[in-house]
Design an enzyme around this catalytic site. Structure first.
Site, PDB file in Angstrom:
ATOM      1  CE  LYS A  52      48.159  31.467   4.515  1.00 27.76           C
ATOM      2  NZ  LYS A  52      48.107  32.845   5.068  1.00 27.76           N
ATOM      3  CD  GLN A  96      49.890  34.215   7.998  1.00 28.74           C
ATOM      4  OE1 GLN A  96      49.843  34.076   6.783  1.00 28.74           O
ATOM      5  NE2 GLN A  96      48.920  33.807   8.780  1.00 28.74           N
ATOM      6  CG  ASP A 119      46.219  37.510   2.501  1.00 27.87           C
ATOM      7  OD1 ASP A 119      45.721  36.372   2.501  1.00 27.87           O
ATOM      8  OD2 ASP A 119      47.216  37.828   3.176  1.00 27.87           O
TER       9      ASP A 119
HETATM   10  N1  GUN Z   1      46.305  35.669   9.596  1.00 24.59           N
HETATM   11  C1  GUN Z   1      45.174  34.932   9.807  1.00 24.59           C
HETATM   12  N2  GUN Z   1      44.580  34.670   8.625  1.00 24.59           N
HETATM   13  C2  GUN Z   1      45.333  35.263   7.667  1.00 24.59           C
HETATM   14  C3  GUN Z   1      45.217  35.331   6.255  1.00 24.59           C
HETATM   15  O1  GUN Z   1      44.285  34.823   5.624  1.00 24.59           O
HETATM   16  N3  GUN Z   1      46.198  36.016   5.621  1.00 24.59           N
HETATM   17  C4  GUN Z   1      47.219  36.618   6.278  1.00 24.59           C
HETATM   18  N4  GUN Z   1      48.114  37.297   5.572  1.00 24.59           N
HETATM   19  N5  GUN Z   1      47.336  36.576   7.601  1.00 24.59           N
HETATM   20  C5  GUN Z   1      46.397  35.894   8.284  1.00 24.59           C
END
Ligand code: GUN
Length: 293
Positions: A52, A96, A119
């Site tokens: 990311k 995350q 998100d």
């Molecule tokens: N863990 C697995 N997928 C995601 C996501 O799309 N965003 C976040 N913050 N954590 C995750």
């Protein structure tokens, strides 16, 4: 059978976003700024967050990575969320997941200002999605919709079977496919671990979205001829074939299922790359204040 190339679509989306950011900056505007909070050293989370941050740089975004050890307290993490909520220089941020067991994920997600929740996990964004109001869409469902759209796959009136009922994929993608829009307008069935005779249901599906996290669950004899199959599974299994020492396995037994499909996403290279592109899109929308002003 047509392979849905998520890697190529995501690359195109990312370059479209980069072009838009370059134009914003050239016109004297600010580049969007994404912050990511990473707790601990889980291999999967490290990889995703690094991806990311790298994607932000390539799109011309600013990014900030905030790291905590597993021992961080809920109070410390809530204080971090508060700081990011109040930081006018940060357009959007993510925490995350998963978080260590001693921290309530729901409490942390609820503390995020929904206007910065790129998100799409905050209850306000989830509720607005259900109501068909403008909101931040969660990355994986948004990525799936984008793929269906770019491949011009007809969804109206078709039977979409979603396998899995997670908060981040199964539930929101079922709502997206149900909405009065395109892609959408499907008759939606959601199957899960307590659904008897799943095969009977998947055999009726025009579109199958497999998001169970059960490697190679969907077999050839569970799919009707001409179906569209979207594989969201990304289980990491040890492997001697790759440099990293693991490989990603989808929820679909690809070799059996692909010959029956009109379209199918591979793993890796299908839905996975779309999630980062969708996060960038949300961050751009946050930077432009397009959803919440
Ligand atoms: N863990 C697995 N997928 C995601 C996501 O799309 N965003 C976040 N913050 N954590 C995750």
């Amino acid at each position: 059978m047509q392979l849905i190339d998520g890697k190529a679509v995501a690359a195109r989306m990312r370059s479209e976003i980069a072009e838009e950011v370059a134009a914003m900056v050239a016109a004297g505007g600010r580049a969007p700024h994404l912050a990511a909070v990473l707790v601990g050293h889980d291999g999967g989370s490290e990889t995703y967050v690094a991806g990311k941050v790298k994607a932000c740089g390539e799109a011309g975004f600013r990014s900030t990575l905030i790291r905590y050890e597993d021992s961080v307290t809920e109070e410390e993490l809530l204080a971090c969320v508060d700081r990011l909520n109040g930081d006018d220089d940060v357009d959007g941020f993510i925490v995350q997941l998963p978080l260590p067991k001693h921290i309530s994920e729901m409490k942390i997600l609820e503390a995020v200002d929904f206007r910065k929740d790129v998100d799409g996990f905050h209850p306000v964004n989830v509720g607005r999605l259900l109501l068909g109001m403008p909101c931040f869409l969660p990355a994986t469902p948004a990525g799936i919709a984008e793929l269906l759209g770019r491949y011009e796959i007809e969804t109206a009136g078709r039977h979409c079977v979603v396998l899995g009922r997670s908060n981040i994929v199964g539930k929101p993608v079922s709502v997206l496919m149900l909405r009065k829009a395109w892609p959408g307008d499907c008759t939606v069935t959601v199957c899960h671990s307590r659904t008897p005779d799943i095969r009977k249901i998947t055999l009726q599906a025009d579109i199958i979205i497999a998001a169970l996290g059960a490697p190679r669950f969907l077999r050839g004899d569970m799919v009707k001829e001409g179906a569209v199959v979207i594989d969201v599974g990304t289980t990491r299994v040890p492997s001697t074939e790759t440099r990293s020492g693991f490989k990603l396995v989808g929820d679909v037994m690809f070799d059996e299922v692909a010959p029956k499909c009109s379209h199918i996403t591979p793993v890796p290279g299908g839905v996975g790359p779309m999630t980062i592109a969708s996060l960038l899109k949300n961050t751009l929308l946050a930077g432009k204040k397009e959803i919440y002003g």
